[in-house]
Design a protein around this motif. Structure first.
Motif, mmCIF file in Angstrom:
data_model
loop_
_atom_site.group_PDB
_atom_site.id
_atom_site.type_symbol
_atom_site.label_atom_id
_atom_site.label_comp_id
_atom_site.label_asym_id
_atom_site.label_seq_id
_atom_site.Cartn_x
_atom_site.Cartn_y
_atom_site.Cartn_z
ATOM 1 N N GLN A 65 0.810 -1.205 0.000
ATOM 2 C CA GLN A 65 0.000 0.000 0.000
ATOM 3 C C GLN A 65 0.850 1.265 0.000
ATOM 4 O O GLN A 65 0.403 2.329 -0.416
ATOM 5 N N ALA A 66 2.084 1.164 0.465
ATOM 6 C CA ALA A 66 2.992 2.315 0.489
ATOM 7 C C ALA A 66 3.772 2.455 -0.812
ATOM 8 O O ALA A 66 4.670 3.298 -0.906
ATOM 9 N N GLY A 67 3.436 1.655 -1.808
ATOM 10 C CA GLY A 67 4.113 1.763 -3.095
ATOM 11 C C GLY A 67 5.304 0.852 -3.240
ATOM 12 O O GLY A 67 6.140 1.063 -4.115
ATOM 13 N N TRP A 68 5.391 -0.181 -2.366
ATOM 14 C CA TRP A 68 6.486 -1.137 -2.448
ATOM 15 C C TRP A 68 5.908 -2.538 -2.697
ATOM 16 O O TRP A 68 5.890 -3.383 -1.794
ATOM 17 N N PRO A 69 5.408 -2.851 -3.879
ATOM 18 C CA PRO A 69 4.851 -4.188 -4.148
ATOM 19 C C PRO A 69 5.960 -5.233 -4.182
ATOM 20 O O PRO A 69 7.124 -4.930 -4.450
ATOM 21 N N SER A 70 5.582 -6.475 -3.913
ATOM 22 C CA SER A 70 6.570 -7.558 -3.914
ATOM 23 C C SER A 70 6.824 -8.100 -5.318
ATOM 24 O O SER A 70 7.741 -8.890 -5.518
ATOM 25 N N GLY A 71 6.017 -7.701 -6.279
ATOM 26 C CA GLY A 71 6.207 -8.119 -7.664
ATOM 27 C C GLY A 71 5.983 -6.963 -8.618
ATOM 28 O O GLY A 71 5.125 -6.105 -8.375
ATOM 29 N N LEU A 72 6.758 -6.922 -9.702
ATOM 30 C CA LEU A 72 6.673 -5.817 -10.668
ATOM 31 C C LEU A 72 6.705 -6.355 -12.094
ATOM 32 O O LEU A 72 7.432 -7.313 -12.394
ATOM 33 N N TRP A 73 5.908 -5.722 -12.938
ATOM 34 C CA TRP A 73 6.019 -5.942 -14.374
ATOM 35 C C TRP A 73 6.819 -4.784 -14.953
ATOM 36 O O TRP A 73 6.489 -3.621 -14.746
ATOM 37 N N VAL A 74 7.884 -5.082 -15.680
ATOM 38 C CA VAL A 74 8.763 -4.051 -16.236
ATOM 39 C C VAL A 74 8.803 -4.202 -17.752
ATOM 40 O O VAL A 74 9.164 -5.268 -18.270
ATOM 41 N N HIS A 75 8.410 -3.140 -18.446
ATOM 42 C CA HIS A 75 8.436 -3.148 -19.908
ATOM 43 C C HIS A 75 9.705 -2.467 -20.384
ATOM 44 O O HIS A 75 9.964 -1.306 -20.062
ATOM 45 N N ARG A 76 10.480 -3.192 -21.156
ATOM 46 C CA ARG A 76 11.696 -2.643 -21.771
ATOM 47 C C ARG A 76 11.301 -2.027 -23.108
ATOM 48 O O ARG A 76 10.872 -2.732 -24.015
ATOM 49 N N PRO A 77 11.375 -0.691 -23.250
ATOM 50 C CA PRO A 77 10.926 -0.041 -24.498
ATOM 51 C C PRO A 77 11.681 -0.563 -25.708
ATOM 52 O O PRO A 77 12.791 -1.079 -25.605
ATOM 53 N N HIS A 78 11.036 -0.394 -26.870
ATOM 54 C CA HIS A 78 11.655 -0.874 -28.100
ATOM 55 C C HIS A 78 12.869 -0.049 -28.452
ATOM 56 O O HIS A 78 12.991 1.116 -28.078
ATOM 57 N N VAL A 79 13.790 -0.644 -29.181
ATOM 58 C CA VAL A 79 14.990 0.047 -29.640
ATOM 59 C C VAL A 79 14.591 1.085 -30.672
ATOM 60 O O VAL A 79 13.860 0.787 -31.609
ATOM 61 N N ASN A 80 15.058 2.338 -30.509
ATOM 62 C CA ASN A 80 14.670 3.367 -31.472
ATOM 63 C C ASN A 80 15.414 3.168 -32.790
ATOM 64 O O ASN A 80 16.333 2.365 -32.896
ATOM 65 N N ALA A 81 14.966 3.925 -33.811
ATOM 66 C CA ALA A 81 15.469 3.701 -35.168
ATOM 67 C C ALA A 81 16.970 3.952 -35.292
ATOM 68 O O ALA A 81 17.630 3.382 -36.144
ATOM 69 N N SER A 82 17.548 4.814 -34.431
ATOM 70 C CA SER A 82 18.963 5.138 -34.540
ATOM 71 C C SER A 82 19.837 4.248 -33.676
ATOM 72 O O SER A 82 21.055 4.326 -33.733
ATOM 73 N N ALA A 83 19.229 3.413 -32.852
ATOM 74 C CA ALA A 83 20.013 2.584 -31.947
ATOM 75 C C ALA A 83 20.658 1.421 -32.688
ATOM 76 O O ALA A 83 20.168 0.943 -33.699
ATOM 77 N N ASP A 84 21.770 0.958 -32.155
ATOM 78 C CA ASP A 84 22.458 -0.186 -32.705
ATOM 79 C C ASP A 84 21.662 -1.449 -32.401
ATOM 80 O O ASP A 84 21.266 -1.686 -31.260
ATOM 81 N N SER A 85 21.429 -2.282 -33.424
ATOM 82 C CA SER A 85 20.643 -3.496 -33.198
ATOM 83 C C SER A 85 21.335 -4.441 -32.227
ATOM 84 O O SER A 85 20.694 -5.307 -31.627
ATOM 85 N N ASP A 86 22.669 -4.288 -32.050
ATOM 86 C CA ASP A 86 23.378 -5.147 -31.099
ATOM 87 C C ASP A 86 22.988 -4.864 -29.655
ATOM 88 O O ASP A 86 23.302 -5.643 -28.760
ATOM 89 N N SER A 87 22.322 -3.724 -29.421
ATOM 90 C CA SER A 87 21.933 -3.380 -28.057
ATOM 91 C C SER A 87 20.671 -4.113 -27.609
ATOM 92 O O SER A 87 20.258 -3.996 -26.463
#
Length: 405
Positions: free
Chosen positions: A353-375
């Motif tokens: 309730q204080a904002g500290w959940p025991s589990g989290l879903w984390v979305h890793r944003p997509h690689v932008n058009a200028s980023a290296d595909s190796d990343s």
């Protein structure tokens, strides 16, 4: 014997009959290609124009009566064939009958059309007058301009010596979700368009100007009731050598903060509930062609149910099975990339309730058009017990965790 090929001009006496004047032009010579074998002589039109849009185009800057009707084909005018160029200008009276003098046409010329492996592109056309009702749906989502793609390709058999120049909507969006959605351009709520799951793809025409860095404006969508809204996303295609590669990423699909559903979810600590995402798939438009895959400046965008397999982005679920609290930090796209920190509470949920959940879903944003595909998947997950994230307890590279045996 091998067939011989040559080009020739039809003489005046072979000009089309008066009844055919609307198709080719009364008394106007056209260029043809000839294939001769032992037993036959076959005539081909070197270039055929194909209009896959709901608009009528002027196709000869010197003749305002030379037009290409919607959803039709016709032989390219002689004046343009001799220049190895195709010309397009939207007839903006929309209803027909309002012929304009050649000097009043505001069109664009695509050169070197005989080079089918060359990349050709049309700049956006400014929308000058309001669209009539019968064109609004077929035109799609538009603000102040109309964007068209172009494809130049060798025609399939039996038209072996003919090249087809097609003009079509540059961006098409197909809805494969189980519900209808309404599309908007970011910053332009005055115009929208609904896309139903069973409908044909909807053309979208990005407004002129775009963002400050020259990219296309972002799009977002809401459901039919306006309860859920997606994150904004760009339909900007990849550039350079990666231009032909498809893009697949996800946007978050969540309830609006003002909706009852959203308020109930927040009160129940929705951060622990699995979020809903929509997959965005962007790939080039392809046409059937002879002997090669034609280069096209068109893109097909599909909205699908979430599926992170093979996507540019990723979704992680992190559980804390200890009685301790941690600060979790996710780093991506190298040392200068994005960083996000979240708080992770103990396993008993006493701090949820204080904002500290025991589990989290984390979305890793997509690689932008200028980023290296190796990343891709070069993410570093770090855990700290201090709020300033100075004393690191553990770090895990996501890519190694996913591929480890």
């Amino acid at each position: 014997e091998l067939p011989t090929k040559s080009s020739a001009w039809l003489p005046e006496w072979m000009s089309p009959r008066r009844s055919e004047a609307s198709e080719i032009g009364l008394g106007q010579p056209i260029q043809i290609s000839i294939e001769m074998t032992r037993n036959s002589v076959v005539f081909y039109a070197p270039f055929v124009l194909e209009n896959l849009t709901p608009f009528t185009f002027h196709i000869d800057p010197s003749d305002c009566f030379s037009v290409l009707e919607p959803k039709s084909r016709r032989v390219m005018p002689k004046s343009q064939q001799t220049k190895d160029a195709a010309y397009f200008a939207i007839r903006d009276d929309y209803g027909g009958g309002g012929a304009r003098s050649p000097g009043q046409l505001d069109g664009q010329e695509v050169t070197n059309i005989s080079e089918v492996t060359r990349s050709h592109r049309l700049a956006p056309f400014r929308k000058k007058t309001p669209l009539p009702a019968h064109l609004a749906r077929a035109t799609g989502l538009t603000i102040d301009s109309l964007s068209f793609g172009i494809s130049i390709r060798a025609a399939p058999a039996p038209l072996r010596m003919t090249k087809v120049v097609s003009i079509f909507p540059r961006f098409l969006i197909k809805n494969e979700l189980d519900c209808s959605v309404r599309l908007f351009f970011e910053g332009h709520t005055e115009a929208s368009m609904v896309v139903h799951p069973s409908e044909d793809p909807l053309p979208v025409h990005p407004p002129l100007g775009g963002s400050s860095n020259g990219t296309l404006p972002s799009i977002y969508f809401v459901d039919a009731d306006g309860e859920r809204r997606s994150s904004t996303f760009s339909i900007e295609p990849k550039q350079g050598d990666d231009a032909e590669k498809r893009r697949t990423f996800h946007v978050r699909w969540q309830a609006e903060r003002s909706s009852p559903y959203r308020r109930a979810s927040l009160s129940a600590c929705a951060v622990t509930v699995e979020p809903i995402f929509v997959q965005i798939d962007i790939q080039q438009t392809y046409f059937a062609a002879k002997d090669q895959v034609p280069v096209t400046d068109g893109f097909f965008i599909t909205l699908r149910e979430q599926n992170f397999r093979g996507a540019e982005d990723s979704l992680f679920h992190i559980d804390n099975g200890t009685p301790h609290s941690f600060v979790m930090q996710l780093r991506g796209d190298g040392p200068k990339g994005h960083t996000s920190a979240r708080m992770l509470g103990p396993v008993d949920g006493s701090k949820a309730q204080a904002g500290w959940p025991s589990g989290l879903w984390v979305h890793r944003p997509h690689v932008n058009a200028s980023a290296d595909s190796d990343s891709l998947y070069k993410d570093l997950l770090e855990f700290f017990q201090d709020h300033q994230c100075k004393s690191r307890l553990l770090s895990v590279e996501i890519g190694e965790a996913l591929t480890a045996q």
